[in-house]
Design a protein around this motif. Structure first.
Motif, PDB file in Angstrom:
ATOM      1  N   ALA A  91       0.833  -1.218   0.000  1.00 19.57           N
ATOM      2  CA  ALA A  91       0.000   0.000   0.000  1.00 19.57           C
ATOM      3  C   ALA A  91       0.858   1.254   0.000  1.00 19.57           C
ATOM      4  CB  ALA A  91      -0.937  -0.010   1.207  1.00 19.57           C
ATOM      5  N   LEU A  92       1.963   1.227   0.757  1.00 21.31           N
ATOM      6  CA  LEU A  92       2.874   2.381   0.796  1.00 21.31           C
ATOM      7  C   LEU A  92       3.518   2.602  -0.569  1.00 21.31           C
ATOM      8  CD1 LEU A  92       4.559   1.832   4.287  1.00 21.31           C
ATOM      9  CD2 LEU A  92       3.055   3.739   3.661  1.00 21.31           C
ATOM     10  N   PHE A  93       3.912   1.520  -1.238  1.00 14.78           N
ATOM     11  CA  PHE A  93       4.502   1.670  -2.573  1.00 14.78           C
ATOM     12  C   PHE A  93       3.479   2.228  -3.567  1.00 14.78           C
ATOM     13  CE2 PHE A  93       7.702  -1.781  -1.349  1.00 14.78           C
ATOM     14  CZ  PHE A  93       8.725  -0.852  -1.156  1.00 14.78           C
ATOM     15  N   GLU A  94       2.223   1.812  -3.421  1.00 17.72           N
ATOM     16  CA  GLU A  94       1.168   2.344  -4.293  1.00 17.72           C
ATOM     17  C   GLU A  94       0.966   3.841  -4.054  1.00 17.72           C
ATOM     18  OE1 GLU A  94      -2.085  -0.932  -5.447  1.00 17.72           O
ATOM     19  OE2 GLU A  94      -1.879  -0.704  -3.288  1.00 17.72           O
ATOM     20  N   GLU A  95       1.030   4.251  -2.783  1.00 19.89           N
ATOM     21  CA  GLU A  95       0.908   5.676  -2.445  1.00 19.89           C
ATOM     22  C   GLU A  95       2.021   6.489  -3.098  1.00 19.89           C
ATOM     23  OE1 GLU A  95       0.857   6.465   1.773  1.00 19.89           O
ATOM     24  OE2 GLU A  95      -0.738   5.007   2.115  1.00 19.89           O
ATOM     25  N   VAL A  96       3.243   5.978  -2.994  1.00 20.53           N
ATOM     26  CA  VAL A  96       4.389   6.677  -3.579  1.00 20.53           C
ATOM     27  C   VAL A  96       4.222   6.801  -5.091  1.00 20.53           C
ATOM     28  CG1 VAL A  96       6.875   6.541  -4.039  1.00 20.53           C
ATOM     29  CG2 VAL A  96       6.013   6.079  -1.741  1.00 20.53           C
ATOM     30  N   ALA A  97       3.853   5.701  -5.736  1.00 23.04           N
ATOM     31  CA  ALA A  97       3.682   5.713  -7.196  1.00 23.04           C
ATOM     32  C   ALA A  97       2.631   6.734  -7.621  1.00 23.04           C
ATOM     33  CB  ALA A  97       3.310   4.319  -7.693  1.00 23.04           C
ATOM     34  N   ALA A  98       1.530   6.794  -6.871  1.00 23.73           N
ATOM     35  CA  ALA A  98       0.456   7.747  -7.198  1.00 23.73           C
ATOM     36  C   ALA A  98       0.931   9.186  -7.033  1.00 23.73           C
ATOM     37  CB  ALA A  98      -0.759   7.478  -6.318  1.00 23.73           C
ATOM     38  N   ARG A  99       1.674   9.469  -5.951  1.00 22.38           N
ATOM     39  CA  ARG A  99       2.208  10.830  -5.752  1.00 22.38           C
ATOM     40  C   ARG A  99       3.176  11.197  -6.866  1.00 22.38           C
ATOM     41  NH1 ARG A  99       2.343   9.713   0.041  1.00 22.38           N
ATOM     42  NH2 ARG A  99       4.558   9.185  -0.054  1.00 22.38           N
ATOM     43  N   ALA A 112      13.432  13.074  -9.605  1.00 22.36           N
ATOM     44  CA  ALA A 112      12.914  12.323  -8.449  1.00 22.36           C
ATOM     45  C   ALA A 112      11.512  11.800  -8.705  1.00 22.36           C
ATOM     46  CB  ALA A 112      12.919  13.201  -7.201  1.00 22.36           C
ATOM     47  N   ALA A 113      10.704  12.547  -9.464  1.00 20.52           N
ATOM     48  CA  ALA A 113       9.330  12.135  -9.754  1.00 20.52           C
ATOM     49  C   ALA A 113       9.306  10.832 -10.547  1.00 20.52           C
ATOM     50  CB  ALA A 113       8.603  13.229 -10.526  1.00 20.52           C
ATOM     51  N   TYR A 114      10.319  10.623 -11.352  1.00 21.67           N
ATOM     52  CA  TYR A 114      10.387   9.420 -12.182  1.00 21.67           C
ATOM     53  C   TYR A 114      11.114   8.289 -11.464  1.00 21.67           C
ATOM     54  CZ  TYR A 114       8.850  12.741 -15.640  1.00 21.67           C
ATOM     55  OH  TYR A 114       8.121  13.696 -16.297  1.00 21.67           O
ATOM     56  N   TYR A 115      12.198   8.624 -10.762  1.00 19.00           N
ATOM     57  CA  TYR A 115      12.955   7.571 -10.095  1.00 19.00           C
ATOM     58  C   TYR A 115      12.128   6.877  -9.008  1.00 19.00           C
ATOM     59  CZ  TYR A 115      16.014   4.821  -7.302  1.00 19.00           C
ATOM     60  OH  TYR A 115      16.529   3.759  -6.615  1.00 19.00           O
ATOM     61  N   TRP A 116      11.474   7.679  -8.141  1.00 19.84           N
ATOM     62  CA  TRP A 116      10.716   7.051  -7.050  1.00 19.84           C
ATOM     63  C   TRP A 116       9.470   6.347  -7.563  1.00 19.84           C
ATOM     64  CZ3 TRP A 116      13.406   5.601  -3.336  1.00 19.84           C
ATOM     65  CH2 TRP A 116      14.549   6.321  -2.982  1.00 19.84           C
ATOM     66  N   HIS A 117       8.966   6.793  -8.714  1.00 19.96           N
ATOM     67  CA  HIS A 117       7.869   6.083  -9.384  1.00 19.96           C
ATOM     68  C   HIS A 117       8.349   4.683  -9.765  1.00 19.96           C
ATOM     69  CE1 HIS A 117       5.192   5.335 -13.021  1.00 19.96           C
ATOM     70  NE2 HIS A 117       4.318   5.559 -12.061  1.00 19.96           N
ATOM     71  N   ALA A 118       9.514   4.609 -10.402  1.00 22.38           N
ATOM     72  CA  ALA A 118      10.075   3.324 -10.821  1.00 22.38           C
ATOM     73  C   ALA A 118      10.421   2.455  -9.620  1.00 22.38           C
ATOM     74  CB  ALA A 118      11.324   3.561 -11.674  1.00 22.38           C
ATOM     75  N   TYR A 119      11.009   3.071  -8.590  1.00 27.39           N
ATOM     76  CA  TYR A 119      11.396   2.310  -7.397  1.00 27.39           C
ATOM     77  C   TYR A 119      10.165   1.690  -6.742  1.00 27.39           C
ATOM     78  CZ  TYR A 119      13.645   1.233  -2.913  1.00 27.39           C
ATOM     79  OH  TYR A 119      14.137   0.583  -1.799  1.00 27.39           O
ATOM     80  N   ALA A 120       9.134   2.512  -6.537  1.00 21.63           N
ATOM     81  CA  ALA A 120       7.924   2.029  -5.861  1.00 21.63           C
ATOM     82  C   ALA A 120       7.243   0.927  -6.670  1.00 21.63           C
ATOM     83  CB  ALA A 120       6.961   3.186  -5.613  1.00 21.63           C
ATOM     84  N   LEU A 121       7.125   1.143  -7.987  1.00 18.09           N
ATOM     85  CA  LEU A 121       6.491   0.127  -8.827  1.00 18.09           C
ATOM     86  C   LEU A 121       7.343  -1.139  -8.901  1.00 18.09           C
ATOM     87  CD1 LEU A 121       5.006   2.127 -11.851  1.00 18.09           C
ATOM     88  CD2 LEU A 121       3.770   1.110  -9.932  1.00 18.09           C
ATOM     89  N   GLY A 122       8.667  -0.967  -8.937  1.00 22.03           N
ATOM     90  CA  GLY A 122       9.567  -2.117  -8.985  1.00 22.03           C
ATOM     91  C   GLY A 122       9.481  -2.965  -7.728  1.00 22.03           C
ATOM     92  N   ARG A 123       9.470  -2.313  -6.566  1.00 18.98           N
ATOM     93  CA  ARG A 123       9.344  -3.058  -5.300  1.00 18.98           C
ATOM     94  C   ARG A 123       7.948  -3.673  -5.171  1.00 18.98           C
ATOM     95  NH1 ARG A 123      14.432  -4.177  -4.191  1.00 18.98           N
ATOM     96  NH2 ARG A 123      15.694  -2.392  -3.561  1.00 18.98           N
ATOM     97  N   TYR A 124       6.943  -2.954  -5.650  1.00 19.25           N
ATOM     98  CA  TYR A 124       5.578  -3.503  -5.662  1.00 19.25           C
ATOM     99  C   TYR A 124       5.556  -4.773  -6.527  1.00 19.25           C
ATOM    100  CZ  TYR A 124       0.527  -3.802  -6.458  1.00 19.25           C
ATOM    101  OH  TYR A 124      -0.783  -4.237  -6.538  1.00 19.25           O
ATOM    102  N   ALA A 125       6.211  -4.707  -7.683  1.00 19.50           N
ATOM    103  CA  ALA A 125       6.271  -5.849  -8.599  1.00 19.50           C
ATOM    104  C   ALA A 125       6.938  -7.047  -7.930  1.00 19.50           C
ATOM    105  CB  ALA A 125       7.024  -5.462  -9.870  1.00 19.50           C
ATOM    106  N   GLN A 126       8.022  -6.788  -7.198  1.00 19.45           N
ATOM    107  CA  GLN A 126       8.701  -7.876  -6.491  1.00 19.45           C
ATOM    108  C   GLN A 126       7.777  -8.495  -5.437  1.00 19.45           C
ATOM    109  OE1 GLN A 126      12.157  -5.721  -5.139  1.00 19.45           O
ATOM    110  NE2 GLN A 126      13.399  -6.360  -6.893  1.00 19.45           N
ATOM    111  N   GLY A 127       6.935  -7.643  -4.850  1.00 23.90           N
ATOM    112  CA  GLY A 127       6.013  -8.119  -3.817  1.00 23.90           C
ATOM    113  C   GLY A 127       4.905  -9.008  -4.353  1.00 23.90           C
TER     114      GLY A 127
END
Length: 257
Positions: A91-99, A112-127
């Protein structure tokens, strides 16, 4: 519910505005983040580096879009390393991606808007599993955001790590042929990205950890000795803030396993 506290000595990574500015280039060699002009955001970053991730996120969000970089970094690092509940972590990764998607519209030239989008989605994907994430189109979003982060900030070491991991994980999960044809994943490109990240940020423990993981995914057991050497180097890195300490501890755990 309060976030889990940073588990190591809390007074170890306390910066003042002046000492933070002095250490900024070294601390932010990974994300190429510029030093904030707003004193309130300086306080948010001081909280982040000390491991007060919840405080950093709240202070950052209090500054609206301009505080999203510190809020998203604090939330992402906290979720990745310290959040015990898998459901809350996702849920936290989804929040980050949305922001980040909101920030990309408002600040289209902010890496930063693109990097943290990729990071959050990437970790979400691993989950949820890489294969499931690929079927949902998450892989292409991660790649597009990482490419944009590097385009906007060519010295963004962490975005290079992310790209290396992208190539490695896809080839590991679907094979070199489908990975290359469908997702543009290439072994040589992945290795090149990890090497570039280390050149940009030679002090980075996480660059070594992810490079080691990538080597094993891309090359198999024949590169295990090289991977172990990278873990050992990562475990010996000097941590200058809470995030770096978590990276070093991760390397130590990998060596114990």
């Amino acid at each position: 519910m309060a976030w889990t506290k940073f588990p190591y000595a809390e007074d170890q990574y306390v910066y003042t505005a002046a000492s933070l500015k002095k250490a900024w280039a070294r601390l932010h060699a990974g994300d190429a983040e510029p030093f904030p002009k707003d004193a309130g955001l300086v306080e948010a970053w001081i909280a982040f580096h000390a491991g007060e991730f919840e405080k950093a996120a709240k202070l950052g969000l209090g500054h609206g879009i301009d505080g999203y970089a510190v809020a998203n970094k604090a939330t992402s690092i906290y979720a990745n390393y310290l959040e015990k509940s898998e459901k809350k972590k996702l849920a936290l990764f989804e929040e980050v991606a949305a922001r980040c998607e909101e920030q990309q519209k408002e600040q289209p030239k902010n890496a930063a808007a693109y990097y943290w989008h990729a990071y959050a989605l990437g970790r979400y994907a691993q989950g949820i599993s890489i294969v499931k994430a690929l079927s949902q189109g998450i892989g292409s979003k991660v790649k597009a955001s990482l490419d944009m982060a590097v385009k906007l900030a060519p010295k963004h070491a962490d975005a290079h790590i992310g790209l290396g991991t992208y190539h490695a994980e896809i080839i590991d999960k679907v094979g070199a042929m489908i990975g290359g044809l469908t997702y543009g994943a290439k072994k040589e490109e992945g290795l090149k990205m990890f090497q570039a990240a280390l050149k940009l940020n030679p002090h980075s423990a996480i660059a070594r950890v992810e490079y080691a993981n990538g080597l094993v995914m891309l090359e198999g057991k024949k590169k295990m000795n090289e991977a172990v050497k990278l873990y050992e180097e990562a475990a010996a890195c000097e941590a200058l803030d809470a995030m770096e300490r978590l990276d070093v501890e991760l390397a130590r755990e990998e060596l114990e396993d």
